[in-house]
Design a protein around this motif. Structure first.
Motif, PDB file in Angstrom:
ATOM      1  N   VAL A  77       0.836  -1.211   0.000  1.00 60.95           N
ATOM      2  CA  VAL A  77       0.000   0.000   0.000  1.00 60.95           C
ATOM      3  C   VAL A  77       0.867   1.256   0.000  1.00 60.95           C
ATOM      4  O   VAL A  77       0.580   2.232  -0.704  1.00 60.95           O
ATOM      5  N   ALA A  78       1.949   1.244   0.771  1.00 60.97           N
ATOM      6  CA  ALA A  78       2.820   2.422   0.860  1.00 60.97           C
ATOM      7  C   ALA A  78       3.459   2.770  -0.474  1.00 60.97           C
ATOM      8  O   ALA A  78       3.826   3.927  -0.708  1.00 60.97           O
ATOM      9  N   SER A  79       3.591   1.803  -1.367  1.00 62.68           N
ATOM     10  CA  SER A  79       4.283   2.040  -2.634  1.00 62.68           C
ATOM     11  C   SER A  79       3.429   2.786  -3.658  1.00 62.68           C
ATOM     12  O   SER A  79       3.938   3.185  -4.703  1.00 62.68           O
ATOM     13  N   PHE A  80       2.137   2.987  -3.361  1.00 68.09           N
ATOM     14  CA  PHE A  80       1.233   3.630  -4.316  1.00 68.09           C
ATOM     15  C   PHE A  80       0.897   5.062  -3.890  1.00 68.09           C
ATOM     16  O   PHE A  80       0.958   5.413  -2.717  1.00 68.09           O
ATOM     17  N   ASP A  81       0.537   5.856  -4.904  1.00 66.00           N
ATOM     18  CA  ASP A  81       0.167   7.256  -4.691  1.00 66.00           C
ATOM     19  C   ASP A  81      -1.349   7.479  -4.714  1.00 66.00           C
ATOM     20  O   ASP A  81      -1.824   8.546  -4.320  1.00 66.00           O
ATOM     21  N   GLY A  82      -2.088   6.505  -5.200  1.00 63.84           N
ATOM     22  CA  GLY A  82      -3.536   6.611  -5.282  1.00 63.84           C
ATOM     23  C   GLY A  82      -4.144   5.243  -5.497  1.00 63.84           C
ATOM     24  O   GLY A  82      -3.428   4.266  -5.765  1.00 63.84           O
ATOM     25  N   PHE A  83      -5.470   5.189  -5.380  1.00 69.87           N
ATOM     26  CA  PHE A  83      -6.158   3.901  -5.412  1.00 69.87           C
ATOM     27  C   PHE A  83      -7.477   3.997  -6.169  1.00 69.87           C
ATOM     28  O   PHE A  83      -8.149   5.023  -6.132  1.00 69.87           O
ATOM     29  N   VAL A  84      -7.820   2.914  -6.827  1.00 71.11           N
ATOM     30  CA  VAL A  84      -9.177   2.703  -7.328  1.00 71.11           C
ATOM     31  C   VAL A  84      -9.677   1.435  -6.643  1.00 71.11           C
ATOM     32  O   VAL A  84      -9.121   0.354  -6.851  1.00 71.11           O
ATOM     33  N   PHE A  85     -10.683   1.581  -5.801  1.00 68.15           N
ATOM     34  CA  PHE A  85     -11.234   0.439  -5.083  1.00 68.15           C
ATOM     35  C   PHE A  85     -12.363  -0.180  -5.906  1.00 68.15           C
ATOM     36  O   PHE A  85     -13.292   0.520  -6.314  1.00 68.15           O
ATOM     37  N   VAL A  86     -12.272  -1.485  -6.116  1.00 70.76           N
ATOM     38  CA  VAL A  86     -13.325  -2.246  -6.792  1.00 70.76           C
ATOM     39  C   VAL A  86     -14.088  -2.997  -5.713  1.00 70.76           C
ATOM     40  O   VAL A  86     -13.528  -3.873  -5.043  1.00 70.76           O
ATOM     41  N   THR A  87     -15.357  -2.650  -5.512  1.00 76.06           N
ATOM     42  CA  THR A  87     -16.095  -3.249  -4.406  1.00 76.06           C
ATOM     43  C   THR A  87     -17.478  -3.726  -4.822  1.00 76.06           C
ATOM     44  O   THR A  87     -18.233  -2.986  -5.454  1.00 76.06           O
ATOM     45  N   PRO A  88     -17.827  -4.950  -4.437  1.00 79.33           N
ATOM     46  CA  PRO A  88     -19.234  -5.349  -4.539  1.00 79.33           C
ATOM     47  C   PRO A  88     -19.993  -4.788  -3.342  1.00 79.33           C
ATOM     48  O   PRO A  88     -19.392  -4.243  -2.411  1.00 79.33           O
ATOM     49  N   GLU A  89     -21.301  -4.923  -3.395  1.00 82.71           N
ATOM     50  CA  GLU A  89     -22.126  -4.532  -2.254  1.00 82.71           C
ATOM     51  C   GLU A  89     -22.629  -5.784  -1.562  1.00 82.71           C
ATOM     52  O   GLU A  89     -23.331  -6.602  -2.161  1.00 82.71           O
ATOM     53  N   TYR A  90     -22.248  -5.939  -0.300  1.00 78.91           N
ATOM     54  CA  TYR A  90     -22.708  -7.061   0.507  1.00 78.91           C
ATOM     55  C   TYR A  90     -23.607  -6.514   1.616  1.00 78.91           C
ATOM     56  O   TYR A  90     -23.128  -5.775   2.490  1.00 78.91           O
ATOM     57  N   ASN A  91     -24.882  -6.841   1.574  1.00 78.67           N
ATOM     58  CA  ASN A  91     -25.799  -6.450   2.650  1.00 78.67           C
ATOM     59  C   ASN A  91     -25.695  -4.962   2.989  1.00 78.67           C
ATOM     60  O   ASN A  91     -25.505  -4.574   4.134  1.00 78.67           O
ATOM     61  N   HIS A  92     -25.789  -4.147   1.945  1.00 77.05           N
ATOM     62  CA  HIS A  92     -25.860  -2.691   2.111  1.00 77.05           C
ATOM     63  C   HIS A  92     -24.514  -2.054   2.442  1.00 77.05           C
ATOM     64  O   HIS A  92     -24.441  -0.891   2.856  1.00 77.05           O
ATOM     65  N   SER A  93     -23.403  -2.792   2.272  1.00 79.17           N
ATOM     66  CA  SER A  93     -22.111  -2.225   2.623  1.00 79.17           C
ATOM     67  C   SER A  93     -21.000  -2.901   1.823  1.00 79.17           C
ATOM     68  O   SER A  93     -21.254  -3.684   0.901  1.00 79.17           O
ATOM     69  N   MET A  94     -19.758  -2.609   2.203  1.00 69.14           N
ATOM     70  CA  MET A  94     -18.586  -3.191   1.563  1.00 69.14           C
ATOM     71  C   MET A  94     -18.313  -4.582   2.128  1.00 69.14           C
ATOM     72  O   MET A  94     -18.802  -4.931   3.210  1.00 69.14           O
ATOM     73  N   PRO A  95     -17.513  -5.403   1.432  1.00 68.08           N
ATOM     74  CA  PRO A  95     -17.147  -6.713   1.974  1.00 68.08           C
ATOM     75  C   PRO A  95     -16.322  -6.585   3.252  1.00 68.08           C
ATOM     76  O   PRO A  95     -15.521  -5.649   3.404  1.00 68.08           O
ATOM     77  N   ALA A  96     -16.482  -7.546   4.146  1.00 67.48           N
ATOM     78  CA  ALA A  96     -15.699  -7.555   5.385  1.00 67.48           C
ATOM     79  C   ALA A  96     -14.204  -7.640   5.091  1.00 67.48           C
ATOM     80  O   ALA A  96     -13.390  -7.036   5.799  1.00 67.48           O
ATOM     81  N   ALA A  97     -13.832  -8.376   4.048  1.00 65.51           N
ATOM     82  CA  ALA A  97     -12.407  -8.518   3.716  1.00 65.51           C
ATOM     83  C   ALA A  97     -11.787  -7.182   3.365  1.00 65.51           C
ATOM     84  O   ALA A  97     -10.626  -6.911   3.711  1.00 65.51           O
ATOM     85  N   LEU A  98     -12.535  -6.318   2.680  1.00 63.54           N
ATOM     86  CA  LEU A  98     -12.009  -5.015   2.308  1.00 63.54           C
ATOM     87  C   LEU A  98     -11.869  -4.112   3.531  1.00 63.54           C
ATOM     88  O   LEU A  98     -10.834  -3.464   3.728  1.00 63.54           O
ATOM     89  N   LYS A  99     -12.886  -4.057   4.384  1.00 67.41           N
ATOM     90  CA  LYS A  99     -12.794  -3.230   5.593  1.00 67.41           C
ATOM     91  C   LYS A  99     -11.659  -3.716   6.489  1.00 67.41           C
ATOM     92  O   LYS A  99     -10.918  -2.913   7.071  1.00 67.41           O
ATOM     93  N   ASN A 100     -11.494  -5.014   6.604  1.00 69.87           N
ATOM     94  CA  ASN A 100     -10.418  -5.585   7.410  1.00 69.87           C
ATOM     95  C   ASN A 100      -9.058  -5.165   6.866  1.00 69.87           C
ATOM     96  O   ASN A 100      -8.169  -4.754   7.624  1.00 69.87           O
ATOM     97  N   ALA A 101      -8.886  -5.225   5.549  1.00 72.13           N
ATOM     98  CA  ALA A 101      -7.606  -4.852   4.937  1.00 72.13           C
ATOM     99  C   ALA A 101      -7.324  -3.363   5.147  1.00 72.13           C
ATOM    100  O   ALA A 101      -6.174  -2.969   5.401  1.00 72.13           O
TER     101      ALA A 101
END
Length: 206
Positions: A77-101
């Motif tokens: 993560v530190a090596s990047f200057d910006g991000f594009v997050f690709v996220t599905p919608e799970y039960n009205h929110s983001m995946p748990a794996a993404l929030k955990n990361a």
């Protein structure tokens, strides 16, 4: 050079996000700044990091990482200057794996830009809306442009277990181009802030 990560936010086997991430990386490769060699856009798959539920004893803001998987994720993560997050919608929110990361780290996210590409029955819009305040807390500049992909309109799916083939429409191509423009511009604009501080270094395990 500006480095942008396309973070695939689902780790589910057969996830449709893999096709979305490939589309973004391919489109980004045709961006004028990428063609000129000023920007590099790379895929980052959470599944490749195998992060367990957050298991660091110290809060992320101290950067006192004890586990090899955390240090590996931090370096990526530190090596990047910006991000594009690709996220599905799970039960009205983001995946748990993404929030955990996201929660594993703190300073590595800061003073960078982020855009969002959501997908789901309703285009992943509520996952994106939940991501925005999380990014704000981490001092990430989330851009206005976003892309939403509907499972029934933008994928050719043969069965519930079929990951499907992504078939984006012209207006989504235009939306992605605008998103990339904004993420690249803000990543550049925030470069002085990143240069003025030192990213937290993993603690020595001596």
């Amino acid at each position: 050079m500006i480095r942008i990560a396309v973070i695939l936010g689902s780790t589910r086997p057969g996830r449709r996000g893999a096709a979305v991430a490939r589309w973004i990386v391919a489109e980004a490769g045709r961006h004028p700044d990428a063609v000129a060699g000023d920007v590099v856009v790379e895929p980052v798959d959470l599944a490749d990091f195998d992060l367990p539920l957050l298991d660091e004893p110290s809060p992320a803001r101290f950067g006192d990482y004890r586990n090899p998987h955390t240090r590996r994720w931090s370096e990526a993560v530190a090596s990047f200057d910006g991000f594009v997050f690709v996220t599905p919608e799970y039960n009205h929110s983001m995946p748990a794996a993404l929030k955990n990361a996201i929660d594993y780290l703190c300073e590595e996210w800061q003073d960078k830009a982020a855009g969002f590409v959501g997908y789901g029955a309703d285009g992943g819009v509520r996952a994106i809306e939940h991501l925005r305040p999380v990014m704000a807390e981490l001092r990430v500049a989330d851009v206005q442009a976003q892309v939403t992909l509907g499972l029934f309109a933008d994928f050719e799916i043969e069965s519930p277990t079929d990951p499907g083939r992504l078939t984006p429409r012209p207006h989504q191509q235009e939306a992605l181009a605008g998103l990339l423009d904004q993420v690249i511009a803000w990543s550049r604009a925030l470069a002085p802030l990143r240069a003025g501080r030192r990213v937290a270094q993993p603690a020595s395990t001596g």
